[in-house]
Design a protein around this motif. Structure first.
Motif, PDB file in Angstrom:
ATOM      1  N   GLY A 176       0.769  -1.234   0.000  1.00 45.42           N
ATOM      2  CA  GLY A 176       0.000   0.000   0.000  1.00 45.42           C
ATOM      3  C   GLY A 176       0.805   1.292   0.000  1.00 45.42           C
ATOM      4  O   GLY A 176       0.271   2.360   0.329  1.00 45.42           O
ATOM      5  N   ILE A 177       2.070   1.241  -0.407  1.00 40.17           N
ATOM      6  CA  ILE A 177       2.920   2.428  -0.414  1.00 40.17           C
ATOM      7  C   ILE A 177       3.088   2.949  -1.839  1.00 40.17           C
ATOM      8  O   ILE A 177       3.303   2.174  -2.777  1.00 40.17           O
ATOM      9  CB  ILE A 177       4.299   2.109   0.204  1.00 40.17           C
ATOM     10  CG1 ILE A 177       4.129   1.726   1.664  1.00 40.17           C
ATOM     11  CG2 ILE A 177       5.235   3.309   0.074  1.00 40.17           C
ATOM     12  CD1 ILE A 177       3.478   2.802   2.524  1.00 40.17           C
ATOM     13  N   GLY A 178       3.010   4.279  -1.974  1.00 43.27           N
ATOM     14  CA  GLY A 178       3.189   4.903  -3.275  1.00 43.27           C
ATOM     15  C   GLY A 178       3.553   6.361  -3.105  1.00 43.27           C
ATOM     16  O   GLY A 178       3.825   6.840  -1.993  1.00 43.27           O
ATOM     17  N   VAL A 179       3.575   7.092  -4.193  1.00 38.61           N
ATOM     18  CA  VAL A 179       3.859   8.528  -4.151  1.00 38.61           C
ATOM     19  C   VAL A 179       2.817   9.209  -3.258  1.00 38.61           C
ATOM     20  O   VAL A 179       1.616   8.969  -3.396  1.00 38.61           O
ATOM     21  CB  VAL A 179       3.846   9.128  -5.563  1.00 38.61           C
ATOM     22  CG1 VAL A 179       3.894  10.657  -5.509  1.00 38.61           C
ATOM     23  CG2 VAL A 179       5.013   8.592  -6.374  1.00 38.61           C
ATOM     24  N   GLY A 180       3.285  10.013  -2.305  1.00 41.73           N
ATOM     25  CA  GLY A 180       2.387  10.678  -1.367  1.00 41.73           C
ATOM     26  C   GLY A 180       2.344  10.021  -0.006  1.00 41.73           C
ATOM     27  O   GLY A 180       1.845  10.622   0.962  1.00 41.73           O
ATOM     28  N   SER A 181       2.848   8.799   0.104  1.00 38.59           N
ATOM     29  CA  SER A 181       2.875   8.131   1.400  1.00 38.59           C
ATOM     30  C   SER A 181       3.845   8.843   2.341  1.00 38.59           C
ATOM     31  O   SER A 181       4.898   9.336   1.919  1.00 38.59           O
ATOM     32  CB  SER A 181       3.294   6.667   1.252  1.00 38.59           C
ATOM     33  OG  SER A 181       2.355   5.940   0.483  1.00 38.59           O
ATOM     34  N   THR A 182       3.504   8.885   3.640  1.00 44.18           N
ATOM     35  CA  THR A 182       4.355   9.553   4.625  1.00 44.18           C
ATOM     36  C   THR A 182       5.490   8.631   5.073  1.00 44.18           C
ATOM     37  O   THR A 182       5.447   7.403   4.861  1.00 44.18           O
ATOM     38  CB  THR A 182       3.543   9.974   5.850  1.00 44.18           C
ATOM     39  OG1 THR A 182       3.078   8.795   6.529  1.00 44.18           O
ATOM     40  CG2 THR A 182       2.350  10.831   5.444  1.00 44.18           C
ATOM     41  N   ARG A 183       6.455   9.226   5.746  1.00 44.28           N
ATOM     42  CA  ARG A 183       7.574   8.440   6.258  1.00 44.28           C
ATOM     43  C   ARG A 183       7.085   7.405   7.268  1.00 44.28           C
ATOM     44  O   ARG A 183       7.552   6.258   7.270  1.00 44.28           O
ATOM     45  CB  ARG A 183       8.600   9.367   6.911  1.00 44.28           C
ATOM     46  CG  ARG A 183       9.899   8.677   7.310  1.00 44.28           C
ATOM     47  CD  ARG A 183      10.813   9.634   8.046  1.00 44.28           C
ATOM     48  NE  ARG A 183      12.138   9.066   8.268  1.00 44.28           N
ATOM     49  CZ  ARG A 183      12.443   8.148   9.179  1.00 44.28           C
ATOM     50  NH1 ARG A 183      11.484   7.668   9.972  1.00 44.28           N
ATOM     51  NH2 ARG A 183      13.681   7.709   9.305  1.00 44.28           N
ATOM     52  N   ASP A 184       6.143   7.794   8.105  1.00 44.59           N
ATOM     53  CA  ASP A 184       5.609   6.856   9.089  1.00 44.59           C
ATOM     54  C   ASP A 184       4.873   5.701   8.419  1.00 44.59           C
ATOM     55  O   ASP A 184       4.981   4.541   8.861  1.00 44.59           O
ATOM     56  CB  ASP A 184       4.661   7.582  10.051  1.00 44.59           C
ATOM     57  CG  ASP A 184       5.402   8.513  11.006  1.00 44.59           C
ATOM     58  OD1 ASP A 184       6.633   8.358  11.141  1.00 44.59           O
ATOM     59  OD2 ASP A 184       4.755   9.403  11.584  1.00 44.59           O
ATOM     60  N   GLU A 185       4.135   5.990   7.374  1.00 43.33           N
ATOM     61  CA  GLU A 185       3.428   4.922   6.657  1.00 43.33           C
ATOM     62  C   GLU A 185       4.416   3.960   6.019  1.00 43.33           C
ATOM     63  O   GLU A 185       4.189   2.740   6.018  1.00 43.33           O
ATOM     64  CB  GLU A 185       2.520   5.539   5.587  1.00 43.33           C
ATOM     65  CG  GLU A 185       1.316   6.272   6.161  1.00 43.33           C
ATOM     66  CD  GLU A 185       0.545   7.057   5.110  1.00 43.33           C
ATOM     67  OE1 GLU A 185      -0.633   7.360   5.369  1.00 43.33           O
ATOM     68  OE2 GLU A 185       1.125   7.363   4.038  1.00 43.33           O
ATOM     69  N   VAL A 186       5.501   4.495   5.472  1.00 44.54           N
ATOM     70  CA  VAL A 186       6.530   3.636   4.879  1.00 44.54           C
ATOM     71  C   VAL A 186       7.169   2.758   5.948  1.00 44.54           C
ATOM     72  O   VAL A 186       7.360   1.545   5.755  1.00 44.54           O
ATOM     73  CB  VAL A 186       7.602   4.485   4.165  1.00 44.54           C
ATOM     74  CG1 VAL A 186       8.757   3.601   3.695  1.00 44.54           C
ATOM     75  CG2 VAL A 186       6.993   5.237   2.990  1.00 44.54           C
ATOM     76  N   ALA A 187       7.497   3.364   7.096  1.00 42.89           N
ATOM     77  CA  ALA A 187       8.134   2.610   8.174  1.00 42.89           C
ATOM     78  C   ALA A 187       7.225   1.510   8.708  1.00 42.89           C
ATOM     79  O   ALA A 187       7.690   0.412   9.058  1.00 42.89           O
ATOM     80  CB  ALA A 187       8.529   3.568   9.300  1.00 42.89           C
TER      81      ALA A 187
END
Length: 262
Positions: free
Chosen positions: A201-212
């Motif tokens: 569920g990660i893409g352009v616009g995702s936050t650093r916390d969402e990526v982590a």
């Protein structure tokens, strides 16, 4: 009595006398008056061909396309030139979440790196619609970077770039004569209206916390020497590289055979 030889000459003198009399009369006649007339004003009618535009997604940093108009049915001579400029944006609006297109380290889900160029491009067009730009086959050193191989083709959709080339890479392509799908980039020329995402569920616009949260093993690289903060994501197919903007959201994502950039 005049001789026969003298008669034609007398006739000539008589004709000359008549002509002189006529000229004298013409010189003494009243002058001719010339009156200038003005043609009735007629409005200039210009019939311009109708221009139809297809809807487009946001253009990002790209300049707008220009239009070409000409009088309908006009015959252009060799010395005439139409007001033409390069048309850059050609495709239709992006449809979010196209079925089957998944960001991964080995391709885009529906087509993997190493797939022959033409079939791969046809598959992407079916999913993403008509591209907005296509370089055709060009030198691998271009505005897109210094790419491996001997030739390069870059096809663009709104926010999405697909790279095709002939380099030897780890995607089972060792034939230098075979052009293939070799990499993709997201967000280089603006946001991704397709809202493409990884399996997590990660893409352009995702936050650093969402990526982590989605990728516990992600490698975050802080900004340094003017370079923005970035991240490396490990997926089942390989690595994805991302760059964050000043607000801490992913601005770009890329995967596949890299092209060296400044």
């Amino acid at each position: 009595m005049r001789s026969a030889a003298q008669r034609p000459r007398l006739r000539s003198f008589a004709g000359l006398a008549v002509s002189s009399a006529l000229l004298a009369g013409a010189c003494t006649s009243p002058p001719i008056r010339v009156t200038a007339t003005t043609a009735p004003a007629t409005p200039l009618l210009l019939d311009v061909t109708q221009t139809t535009l297809t809807p487009e997604a946001p253009r990002g940093d790209r300049p707008p396309a220009s239009l070409v108009t000409a009088p309908q049915g006009a015959n252009r001579n060799a010395g005439e030139s139409a007001a033409t400029t390069e048309v850059e944006r050609l495709g239709a609006a992006a449809v979010p979440n196209p079925r089957g297109v998944v960001l991964d380290g080995d391709g885009l889900g529906i087509v993997g790196f190493g797939a022959p160029a033409e079939p791969a491009l046809s598959t992407l067009i079916e999913a993403l619609g008509q591209p907005v730009a296509d370089t055709g086959w060009i030198d691998p050193f271009s505005i897109y970077g210094d790419c491996p191989g001997s030739r390069l083709r870059v096809v663009e959709w709104p926010g999405v770039l697909a790279f095709f080339g002939d380099p030897e890479d780890r995607y089972l392509h060792r034939d230098p004569a075979a052009e293939h799908f070799m990499s993709w980039r997201l967000g280089t020329f603006g946001p991704d209206p397709y809202m493409l995402r990884t399996a997590a569920g990660i893409g352009v616009g995702s936050t650093r916390d969402e990526v982590a949260t989605a990728y516990a093993a992600a490698t975050f690289v802080p900004s340094s020497a003017g370079a923005p903060p970035s991240v490396v994501l490990e997926t089942a197919g390989g690595e994805l590289d991302g760059i964050f903007d000043s607000a801490g959201r992913l601005r770009t994502l890329t995967s596949g055979t890299r092209c060296a950039t400044r």
